[in-house]
Design a protein around this motif. Structure first.
Motif, PDB file in Angstrom:
ATOM      1  N   ALA A   1       0.826  -1.204   0.000  1.00 28.10           N
ATOM      2  CA  ALA A   1       0.000   0.000   0.000  1.00 28.10           C
ATOM      3  C   ALA A   1       0.864   1.259   0.000  1.00 28.10           C
ATOM      4  CB  ALA A   1      -0.926  -0.010   1.212  1.00 28.10           C
ATOM      5  N   ALA A   2       1.949   1.228   0.752  1.00 28.02           N
ATOM      6  CA  ALA A   2       2.851   2.386   0.781  1.00 28.02           C
ATOM      7  C   ALA A   2       3.526   2.599  -0.564  1.00 28.02           C
ATOM      8  CB  ALA A   2       3.901   2.186   1.877  1.00 28.02           C
ATOM      9  N   ALA A   3       3.836   1.500  -1.262  1.00 32.53           N
ATOM     10  CA  ALA A   3       4.524   1.602  -2.558  1.00 32.53           C
ATOM     11  C   ALA A   3       3.702   2.368  -3.578  1.00 32.53           C
ATOM     12  CB  ALA A   3       4.856   0.212  -3.080  1.00 32.53           C
ATOM     13  N   ASP A   4       2.383   2.334  -3.455  1.00 38.69           N
ATOM     14  CA  ASP A   4       1.528   3.096  -4.373  1.00 38.69           C
ATOM     15  C   ASP A   4       1.766   4.589  -4.255  1.00 38.69           C
ATOM     16  OD1 ASP A   4       0.378   0.764  -5.292  1.00 38.69           O
ATOM     17  OD2 ASP A   4      -1.360   0.873  -3.955  1.00 38.69           O
ATOM     18  N   HIS A   5       2.375   5.019  -3.164  1.00 38.62           N
ATOM     19  CA  HIS A   5       2.663   6.443  -2.935  1.00 38.62           C
ATOM     20  C   HIS A   5       4.166   6.728  -2.997  1.00 38.62           C
ATOM     21  CE1 HIS A   5      -1.511   7.095  -1.547  1.00 38.62           C
ATOM     22  NE2 HIS A   5      -1.386   5.899  -0.990  1.00 38.62           N
ATOM     23  N   GLY A   6       4.936   5.789  -3.537  1.00 34.47           N
ATOM     24  CA  GLY A   6       6.380   5.976  -3.608  1.00 34.47           C
ATOM     25  C   GLY A   6       7.081   5.816  -2.277  1.00 34.47           C
ATOM     26  N   LEU A   7       6.445   5.081  -1.353  1.00 33.08           N
ATOM     27  CA  LEU A   7       6.982   4.910   0.000  1.00 33.08           C
ATOM     28  C   LEU A   7       7.095   3.429   0.333  1.00 33.08           C
ATOM     29  CD1 LEU A   7       4.690   7.591   1.691  1.00 33.08           C
ATOM     30  CD2 LEU A   7       7.126   7.873   1.166  1.00 33.08           C
ATOM     31  N   ARG A   8       7.703   3.117   1.468  1.00 30.97           N
ATOM     32  CA  ARG A   8       7.733   1.750   1.954  1.00 30.97           C
ATOM     33  C   ARG A   8       7.847   1.749   3.469  1.00 30.97           C
ATOM     34  NH1 ARG A   8      13.652  -0.703   0.205  1.00 30.97           N
ATOM     35  NH2 ARG A   8      14.941   0.424   1.701  1.00 30.97           N
ATOM     36  N   TYR A   9       7.458   0.604   4.035  1.00 35.49           N
ATOM     37  CA  TYR A   9       7.642   0.380   5.460  1.00 35.49           C
ATOM     38  C   TYR A   9       8.997  -0.289   5.619  1.00 35.49           C
ATOM     39  CZ  TYR A   9       6.822  -1.382  10.179  1.00 35.49           C
ATOM     40  OH  TYR A   9       6.934  -1.661  11.519  1.00 35.49           O
ATOM     41  N   ALA A  10       9.939   0.390   6.232  1.00 35.29           N
ATOM     42  CA  ALA A  10      11.337  -0.043   6.182  1.00 35.29           C
ATOM     43  C   ALA A  10      11.627  -1.337   6.928  1.00 35.29           C
ATOM     44  CB  ALA A  10      12.252   1.081   6.686  1.00 35.29           C
ATOM     45  N   PRO A  11      11.080  -1.580   8.136  1.00 36.54           N
ATOM     46  CA  PRO A  11      11.365  -2.864   8.785  1.00 36.54           C
ATOM     47  C   PRO A  11      10.933  -4.031   7.890  1.00 36.54           C
ATOM     48  CG  PRO A  11      10.401  -1.356  10.356  1.00 36.54           C
ATOM     49  CD  PRO A  11      10.301  -0.689   9.019  1.00 36.54           C
ATOM     50  N   ASP A  12      11.752  -5.057   7.859  1.00 42.37           N
ATOM     51  CA  ASP A  12      11.613  -6.080   6.829  1.00 42.37           C
ATOM     52  C   ASP A  12      11.802  -7.469   7.420  1.00 42.37           C
ATOM     53  OD1 ASP A  12      11.407  -7.078   4.202  1.00 42.37           O
ATOM     54  OD2 ASP A  12      13.574  -7.029   3.934  1.00 42.37           O
ATOM     55  N   PRO A  13      10.922  -7.900   8.356  1.00 42.79           N
ATOM     56  CA  PRO A  13      11.100  -9.238   8.925  1.00 42.79           C
ATOM     57  C   PRO A  13      11.001 -10.304   7.843  1.00 42.79           C
ATOM     58  CG  PRO A  13       8.949  -8.328   9.499  1.00 42.79           C
ATOM     59  CD  PRO A  13       9.731  -7.216   8.872  1.00 42.79           C
ATOM     60  N   ALA A  14      11.742 -11.390   8.028  1.00 44.30           N
ATOM     61  CA  ALA A  14      11.721 -12.461   7.033  1.00 44.30           C
ATOM     62  C   ALA A  14      10.320 -13.032   6.857  1.00 44.30           C
ATOM     63  CB  ALA A  14      12.699 -13.565   7.440  1.00 44.30           C
ATOM     64  N   SER A  15       9.484 -12.910   7.881  1.00 39.49           N
ATOM     65  CA  SER A  15       8.111 -13.418   7.823  1.00 39.49           C
ATOM     66  C   SER A  15       7.125 -12.345   7.364  1.00 39.49           C
ATOM     67  CB  SER A  15       7.686 -13.934   9.196  1.00 39.49           C
ATOM     68  OG  SER A  15       7.729 -12.887  10.154  1.00 39.49           O
ATOM     69  N   TYR A  16       7.592 -11.316   6.675  1.00 41.58           N
ATOM     70  CA  TYR A  16       6.746 -10.160   6.362  1.00 41.58           C
ATOM     71  C   TYR A  16       5.499 -10.532   5.560  1.00 41.58           C
ATOM     72  CZ  TYR A  16       7.960  -9.570   1.388  1.00 41.58           C
ATOM     73  OH  TYR A  16       8.074  -9.730   0.024  1.00 41.58           O
TER      74      TYR A  16
END
Length: 478
Positions: free
Chosen positions: A126-141
């Protein structure tokens, strides 16, 4: 009235007060919700599973649980590896899975407002649609929830640059043990009013309150990402290359290390051919406007440390990252003890050597996976199951204890991202000391005076039964 009858009275009050689909009593379903990926269980069955869809329902649940003194454990997707969501006997499992709305993405403020049941990958998309991302990246994301990430202060592959979950949480809505709803933190990037209650709730593993809403910081999608892979002749060589990367002062977004045991596991389950290329693998990424220049610098830095790295792009780069994230699989024929220790980055090589020494001393196989850029290691020690064995041999528990104590001796910590739960509770005093542990229990008592929230988790009083690190259900760690 005895305890069992009192619990039934409390359950009847919940059934009366809540919508029919909120309270789940089916024994098979309750049993499934009563554990997490550790497979550990309490000595008796849970009373019910509660699946609220609104914050007022959560408040009502907690008010009634408080009134009838029913223990409650909060559960997200159940992907935890520390036993923090094990339902107490005769207690309630409060599942946040149906509190799963992304309320809004605010691109100008670079924040997301959402409920705890949102899957981490869904927020990222959802964030990528706005040119953004949620930075924490757990392997189980792809399967873990934001609420679970907040509960354990989850880490991930990009933590070396962006930090663990705590660094991305700006504000929380929390229902306390008595049903009171509080708002903590700010939707602004800066805000220092009062005590940092957000930081207190993040990583509290459901012991202080039920997170029902979060305001999270988003980051711009990087304009460029560069990926490096380096196969080395030994694990120690890979560790030396990591130290060289740290000393370079370049800020990579990912520095992942896989040893021979991990590569063999990935090859077995993913059809890859990693192990034939070296004894260890380093996977490194840089991102942002200077990603290419940083990657060039790291190639030279690793070469000076005796390690040849090459740049990979497109589908090949994606494949390496995905193998790191999901390439491993279960090993039902083995007993396994998995770790989540962190040491100072300067001690990474020493810890790697210690892990290998422990494995050799006890005749165990070792597979070490690490978020090496921040010193977070996930060693897995294992041995084959003998016919008829139903419990893991004591040697695994001995090795687990030696592993954790070695990390503490090197100035490290017993958990970098999975939390403490009941699995690592026995080492908590060794790290925190008696005074700090008593202080943390006093904080819990102030917020939960009846001790109904996760009463058997990491802050349980001394004398409660410790649990082994040995996983009863085999899951890849890290």
């Amino acid at each position: 009235m005895d305890e069992a009858n009192a619990a039934q009275v409390g359950l009847a009050a919940l059934v009366t007060a809540l919508a029919h689909d909120v309270v789940v009593l089916d024994p098979a379903t309750v049993d499934r919700y009563a554990t997490d990926w550790t497979g550990l269980r309490a000595h008796g069955p849970a009373l019910a599973v509660l699946r609220p869809t609104t914050v007022p329902e959560v408040q009502q649940i907690m008010r009634l649980a408080h009134e009838h003194r029913l223990p409650v454990v909060v559960r997200g997707a159940g992907t935890g590896l520390s036993g923090a969501a094990i339902a107490p006997p005769g207690g309630l499992v409060l599942s946040t899975e149906r509190l799963n709305r992304i309320v809004s993405i605010e691109p100008d403020d670079e924040i997301a407002i959402l409920e705890p049941g949102v899957i981490t990958a869904e927020l990222d998309r959802a964030a990528a649609d706005h040119g953004l991302r949620y930075a924490p990246d757990p392997a189980s994301y792809a399967i873990s929830t934001i609420g679970g990430n907040i509960a354990t202060n989850a880490g991930g592959l990009r933590c070396v640059k962006y930090g663990v979950t705590r660094e991305s949480v700006l504000a929380l809505e929390v229902v306390l043990a008595d049903g009171t709803l509080i708002s903590t933190g700010h939707r602004t990037i800066k805000g220092v009013t009062g005590l940092d209650l957000v930081g207190l709730f993040v990583g509290s593993e459901g012991t202080l309150g039920v997170v029902v809403g979060a305001t999270l910081r988003l980051r711009p999608l990087p304009v460029r990402t560069e990926t490096l892979v380096a196969f080395t002749a030994s694990l120690a060589d890979a560790g030396a290359a990591v130290q060289a990367i740290v000393r370079s002062r370049v800020q990579p977004s990912m520095v992942e290390l896989m040893d021979a045991g991990t590569m063999a596991d990935i090859d077995r389950h993913s059809g890859s051919d990693l192990l034939n290329q070296g004894k260890a693998l380093l996977l490194v990424q840089t991102d942002g406007y200077g990603a290419d220049r940083e990657a060039d610098e790291l190639v030279m830095v690793m070469a000076a440390a005796g390690v040849d790295a090459r740049r990979v792009h497109g589908a090949e780069a994606d494949r390496f990252v995905e193998l790191r994230r999901t390439g491993r699989g279960p090993q039902p024929d083995r007993w396994k003890v998995g770790g989540d220790v962190v040491v100072p980055r300067s001690k990474l090589v020493a810890m790697i050597r210690t892990i290998e020494e422990i494995a050799v001393r006890h005749g165990l196989m070792v597979a070490t996976l690490a978020h090496a850029g921040d010193g977070n290691l996930h060693p897995a020690l294992s041995l084959l199951k003998n016919p008829g064995e139903t419990r893991p041999p004591a040697v695994l528990d001995i090795a687990a204890d030696e592993l954790v104590r070695a990390a503490l001796t090197l100035g490290g910590t017993i958990s970098g991202e999975h939390g403490v739960g009941i699995v690592k509770r026995r080492w908590l005093r060794d790290e925190l000391g008696t005074a700090q542990l008593q202080l943390q229990r006093a904080v819990k008592a102030a917020l939960d005076p009846l001790d109904i929230l996760a009463p058997n988790s990491f802050l349980a009083e001394d004398g409660s039964e410790p649990h082994s690190l040995v996983h009863l259900v085999d899951r890849p760690v890290g």
